[in-house]
Design an enzyme around this catalytic site. Sequence first.
Site, PDB file in Angstrom:
ATOM      1  N   LYS A 100     -17.173 -59.121 -37.198  1.00  0.00           N
ATOM      2  CA  LYS A 100     -16.023 -58.738 -37.836  1.00  0.00           C
ATOM      3  C   LYS A 100     -14.935 -59.869 -37.446  1.00  0.00           C
ATOM      4  O   LYS A 100     -14.923 -60.577 -36.355  1.00  0.00           O
ATOM      5  CB  LYS A 100     -15.432 -57.361 -37.025  1.00  0.00           C
ATOM      6  N   ARG A 129     -24.463 -54.721 -35.817  1.00  0.00           N
ATOM      7  CA  ARG A 129     -23.927 -53.769 -36.575  1.00  0.00           C
ATOM      8  C   ARG A 129     -24.638 -53.933 -37.955  1.00  0.00           C
ATOM      9  O   ARG A 129     -25.506 -54.812 -38.212  1.00  0.00           O
ATOM     10  CB  ARG A 129     -22.377 -54.258 -37.173  1.00  0.00           C
ATOM     11  N   HIS A 189     -17.007 -56.678 -29.449  1.00  0.00           N
ATOM     12  CA  HIS A 189     -15.883 -56.033 -29.249  1.00  0.00           C
ATOM     13  C   HIS A 189     -14.880 -56.879 -29.127  1.00  0.00           C
ATOM     14  O   HIS A 189     -14.526 -57.628 -28.032  1.00  0.00           O
ATOM     15  CB  HIS A 189     -15.911 -54.751 -28.517  1.00  0.00           C
ATOM     16  N   HIS A 218     -26.172 -47.308 -36.526  1.00  0.00           N
ATOM     17  CA  HIS A 218     -25.138 -47.386 -35.397  1.00  0.00           C
ATOM     18  C   HIS A 218     -25.954 -46.554 -34.091  1.00  0.00           C
ATOM     19  O   HIS A 218     -25.345 -46.699 -33.140  1.00  0.00           O
ATOM     20  CB  HIS A 218     -23.968 -46.817 -35.858  1.00  0.00           C
ATOM     21  N   TYR A 263     -18.366 -46.341 -23.734  1.00  0.00           N
ATOM     22  CA  TYR A 263     -20.094 -46.065 -23.263  1.00  0.00           C
ATOM     23  C   TYR A 263     -20.094 -45.908 -21.845  1.00  0.00           C
ATOM     24  O   TYR A 263     -21.291 -45.423 -21.059  1.00  0.00           O
ATOM     25  CB  TYR A 263     -20.758 -47.370 -23.394  1.00  0.00           C
ATOM     26  N   ARG A 277     -27.468 -49.321 -32.233  1.00  0.00           N
ATOM     27  CA  ARG A 277     -26.541 -49.903 -31.482  1.00  0.00           C
ATOM     28  C   ARG A 277     -25.956 -49.222 -30.469  1.00  0.00           C
ATOM     29  O   ARG A 277     -25.781 -49.898 -29.475  1.00  0.00           O
ATOM     30  CB  ARG A 277     -25.673 -50.214 -32.683  1.00  0.00           C
TER      31      ARG A 277
END
Length: 299
Positions: free
Chosen positions: A170, A146, A263, A237, A272, A240
Site C-alpha cells: 500500500k 496481501r 502496516h 487474508h 494480533y 495472511r
Amino acid sequence: MEQQLQAYCEHLRSERQVSPHTLLAYRRDLGKVLAFCQKQALGDWSALDIALLRSFIARQHQQGQSSRSLARLLSAVRGLYQYLNREGLCQHDPAGGLAPPKGERRLPKTLDTDRTAQLLDGAVEDDFLARRDQAIMELFYSSGLRLSELTGLDTDQLDLADGLVQVLGKGSKTRVLPIGSKARQALEEWLKLRALANPRDNAVFISQQGKRLGQRAVQVRLKAAGERELGQNLHPHMLRHSFASHVLESSQDLRAVQELLGHADISTTQIYTHLDFQHLATVYDSAHPRAKRKGNAHD
C-alpha cells in the site's frame, strides 16, 4: 458550497492525484455532509460547527454506519477544511476535535497450526493448477502477502536462491520478505510448469492461457481448496492473518510482525495481540491445574 466542494475534488484529482476509487469515496462522504448542511439551511462551509457535525456523525452511527466508515468520513471532512482554510474560504475545522464512535473490534479469522498443516501438507498432483495453487497458498502463509501483492508479483521480484521476495504494498511502498523453505520448494516446482505455459508477461502466477492471474481467480481457487481440504471457507487474508498470528505467537515481537505485514501504524498490528491472548488463554485453561476448578465446592 457545491462549487467549493467540486473545486476541492478537482484539487484531489489533479494536484493530489488520488486514485479514482479514493476520489469516489471522498465525493460520496462529502456529498452526505453537504446534504446535511443544506437541510440545516447553512449558507457556507464556515457555518458548520463541531456541535452540528457531531450530531450528524451520531445520526449516521444510529443508522448503522460502521465506526470505520465514519472515521473515513471525518478524514474526508478534515481534508476539505484544510483546503478551505488554505484557500482563505474558512478559518476553522469542525472535525478537528472529533473521533468516530468506537465500534466492536472483530478479530480476523485464522487457521491454527494443525489446520494449516492439514491444508498445505497433503499430496500435490504434478499438474499446472495443483502446483500453482500450492505455490500460492504456501507463499501467502510463508510471507504474509496481501492478495494485491501476490497477484502483482513479477518473476524478477523473486530471489529463490536467497529465499526473498520483494513486494509492492500500500502507498507504493516496497518491502523485502523472507520465503520459507516449503514455499521456496513449491515455487520452484510451479515455475517449471509456468515456463511451459507460454506466459504473456513476467507475472509469477498465470492462468492456463498465460495471462496474469486476477484477484478474483485466486479467491475462487482458495475457496475451493478450503472446502476440499478443510471443509470450510478459506480466503487469502485468512492465510495472511494466520501467518501474523503464528509468528507473533512464537516470537512475541510485535514490531517485527508490523514490518513483515507492511502496516504503517502499529495499532493495526496490535489486533494480533488479541488473537495471541486467546491462544494463551486456551493453553492456560487446558494446562493449569486450577484453571477449570471454579464452582467446585470440593476444591
